[in-house]
Design an enzyme around this catalytic site. Sequence first.
Site, PDB file in Angstrom:
ATOM      1  N   ASN A 148      35.350  29.587  46.389  1.00  9.07           N
ATOM      2  CA  ASN A 148      35.740  28.180  46.333  1.00  9.07           C
ATOM      3  C   ASN A 148      34.837  27.345  45.437  1.00  9.07           C
ATOM      4  O   ASN A 148      35.267  26.352  44.846  1.00  9.07           O
ATOM      5  CB  ASN A 148      35.734  27.593  47.755  1.00  9.07           C
ATOM      6  CG  ASN A 148      36.454  26.270  47.844  1.00  9.07           C
ATOM      7  OD1 ASN A 148      37.550  26.124  47.316  1.00  9.07           O
ATOM      8  ND2 ASN A 148      35.835  25.306  48.492  1.00  9.07           N
ATOM      9  N   THR A 176      43.778  57.862  25.662  1.00 10.64           N
ATOM     10  CA  THR A 176      44.855  57.040  26.210  1.00 10.64           C
ATOM     11  C   THR A 176      46.117  57.278  25.389  1.00 10.64           C
ATOM     12  O   THR A 176      46.086  57.173  24.160  1.00 10.64           O
ATOM     13  CB  THR A 176      44.478  55.553  26.158  1.00 10.64           C
ATOM     14  OG1 THR A 176      43.214  55.370  26.789  1.00 10.64           O
ATOM     15  CG2 THR A 176      45.526  54.704  26.857  1.00 10.64           C
ATOM     16  N   LYS A 209      49.341  56.695  23.477  1.00 11.97           N
ATOM     17  CA  LYS A 209      49.908  55.574  22.732  1.00 11.97           C
ATOM     18  C   LYS A 209      51.247  55.993  22.132  1.00 11.97           C
ATOM     19  O   LYS A 209      51.431  57.171  21.831  1.00 11.97           O
ATOM     20  CB  LYS A 209      48.948  55.136  21.614  1.00 11.97           C
ATOM     21  CG  LYS A 209      47.531  54.808  22.075  1.00 11.97           C
ATOM     22  CD  LYS A 209      47.460  53.528  22.865  1.00 11.97           C
ATOM     23  CE  LYS A 209      46.011  53.187  23.224  1.00 11.97           C
ATOM     24  NZ  LYS A 209      45.896  51.932  23.984  1.00 11.97           N
ATOM     25  N   HIS A 229      40.447  51.293  35.836  1.00  9.93           N
ATOM     26  CA  HIS A 229      40.551  50.444  34.649  1.00  9.93           C
ATOM     27  C   HIS A 229      40.217  49.013  35.046  1.00  9.93           C
ATOM     28  O   HIS A 229      40.518  48.579  36.152  1.00  9.93           O
ATOM     29  CB  HIS A 229      41.956  50.508  34.045  1.00  9.93           C
ATOM     30  CG  HIS A 229      42.009  50.002  32.636  1.00  9.93           C
ATOM     31  ND1 HIS A 229      41.977  48.648  32.331  1.00  9.93           N
ATOM     32  CD2 HIS A 229      42.065  50.646  31.445  1.00  9.93           C
ATOM     33  CE1 HIS A 229      42.025  48.497  31.014  1.00  9.93           C
ATOM     34  NE2 HIS A 229      42.073  49.690  30.458  1.00  9.93           N
ATOM     35  N   ARG A 230      39.582  48.285  34.112  1.00  8.67           N
ATOM     36  CA  ARG A 230      39.119  46.930  34.430  1.00  8.67           C
ATOM     37  C   ARG A 230      40.009  45.847  33.821  1.00  8.67           C
ATOM     38  O   ARG A 230      39.537  44.758  33.486  1.00  8.67           O
ATOM     39  CB  ARG A 230      37.679  46.750  33.968  1.00  8.67           C
ATOM     40  CG  ARG A 230      37.461  46.976  32.473  1.00  8.67           C
ATOM     41  CD  ARG A 230      36.010  46.728  32.067  1.00  8.67           C
ATOM     42  NE  ARG A 230      35.822  46.875  30.628  1.00  8.67           N
ATOM     43  CZ  ARG A 230      34.736  46.465  29.973  1.00  8.67           C
ATOM     44  NH1 ARG A 230      33.753  45.885  30.629  1.00  8.67           N
ATOM     45  NH2 ARG A 230      34.639  46.637  28.665  1.00  8.67           N
TER      46      ARG A 230
END
Length: 478
Positions: free
Chosen positions: A123, A173, A175, A294-295
Amino acid sequence: MSPKTETKASVGFKAGVKDYKLTYYTPDYETKDTDILAAFRVTPQPGVPPEEAGAAVAAESSTGTWTTVWTDGLTSLDRYKGRCYHIEPVAGEEDQYIAYVAYPLDLFEEGSVTNMFTSIVGNVFGFKALRALRLEDLRIPTAYVKTFQGPPHGIQVERDKLNKYGRPLLGCTIKPKLGLSAKNYGRAVYECLRGGLDFTKDDENVNSQPFMRWRDRFLFCAEALYKAQAETGEIKGHYLNATAGTCEEMMKRAVFARELGVPIVMHDYLTGGFTANTTLAHYCRDNGLLLHIHRAMHAVIDRQKNHGIHFRVLAKALRMSGGDHIHAGTVVGKLEGERDITLGFVDLLRDDFIQKDRSRGIYFTQDWVSMPGVLPVASGGIHVWHMPALTEIFGDDSVLQFGGGTLGHPWGNAPGAVANRVALEACVQARNEGRDLAREGNEIIREACKWSPELAAACEVWKEIKFEFKAVDTLDIL
């Protein structure tokens, strides 16, 4: 209200607003081993003293609110309140301060990253008295660390599962990240694994779209990795992304992956959420699955230097929540990441005990008390010419992941994988022979090109590719 009641209230409770610093700024406080310690970068509004700003952060992230309330008298604020115990100006920055806050451990639910973040950053970041606020670091006390399972397996167990030692692991990765059919996707997975990679990967936004539903992708990828394993004699893996719109759907995908017998699944831990991530991590430990993290979305939170949460905090939170790999930048590729900062949080991911080191952005000494480590993943805009630097920067306990740097090879996917494997083996051998990868890296790659036409072709394609931009998030002047 009767006169008698008014008298009692006026004696026991004085309504109104008072400065936060009167209660929450305590420079004489001696921190306890059980306190969670936080370092906040505070930018107060004009006219707000730094002590008041730091105290406001401590108050609003623990027991305080904007006015005195009579229910304060029903508990012991001294026991439960956060305390701003030290403030220091940031050198070279106008009106910025590092405020150190200590939180009693009883404020937090055991084993819940969700609750920890809801309290500390939930908060206070919208507080009007502050122009900007950034959580730079946390010290997690050992008493709290021990309430978390942490990574499902950790670095050593993963190496034993894969039977791979003495070098970084190699990944790719697939593609284009979106648009392939499941069968064509599986074909690319097979070609990369057959060419010599250890892992291939779903991109972070590959979930279950109309062009490729998750079950079809899982089946074709499992077929691809088993075929590659049979032909190479090496254990292979594909990060099957289990991230979904609900926790129930996520777990259904993880269960199906386990039934297929694959070694690893994947989760987008920030968009998926810490509760979902911890749930999946517990399942992975119980069922022998590795967990790649993964971020995605991290730069929304961590990239600006004066506001948000630094990635070193998100990395610590991930180690607690659970993951065996996490993307950690490359230093040399297309994504943000200064070398000293990156190596600082890489150590926080891998090592058991990390000393305070402000030159690398580490504000507190952290003891993980034997919690398993996490493999950092270098991914994003890297290719074979980067291999010496990546090997030197990240060392053996890492995953080096080349997407375009594999699939962009002029001869195809498998030759791209061969080029990366040859480059890595050449760098590891040169390092083991005592050569200096930082100084001799290009020479080492050129020598390897003489006996690998695949590597020579890759070197020719990417010889001019560089990503030379100044990092946005840099270390402070000390």
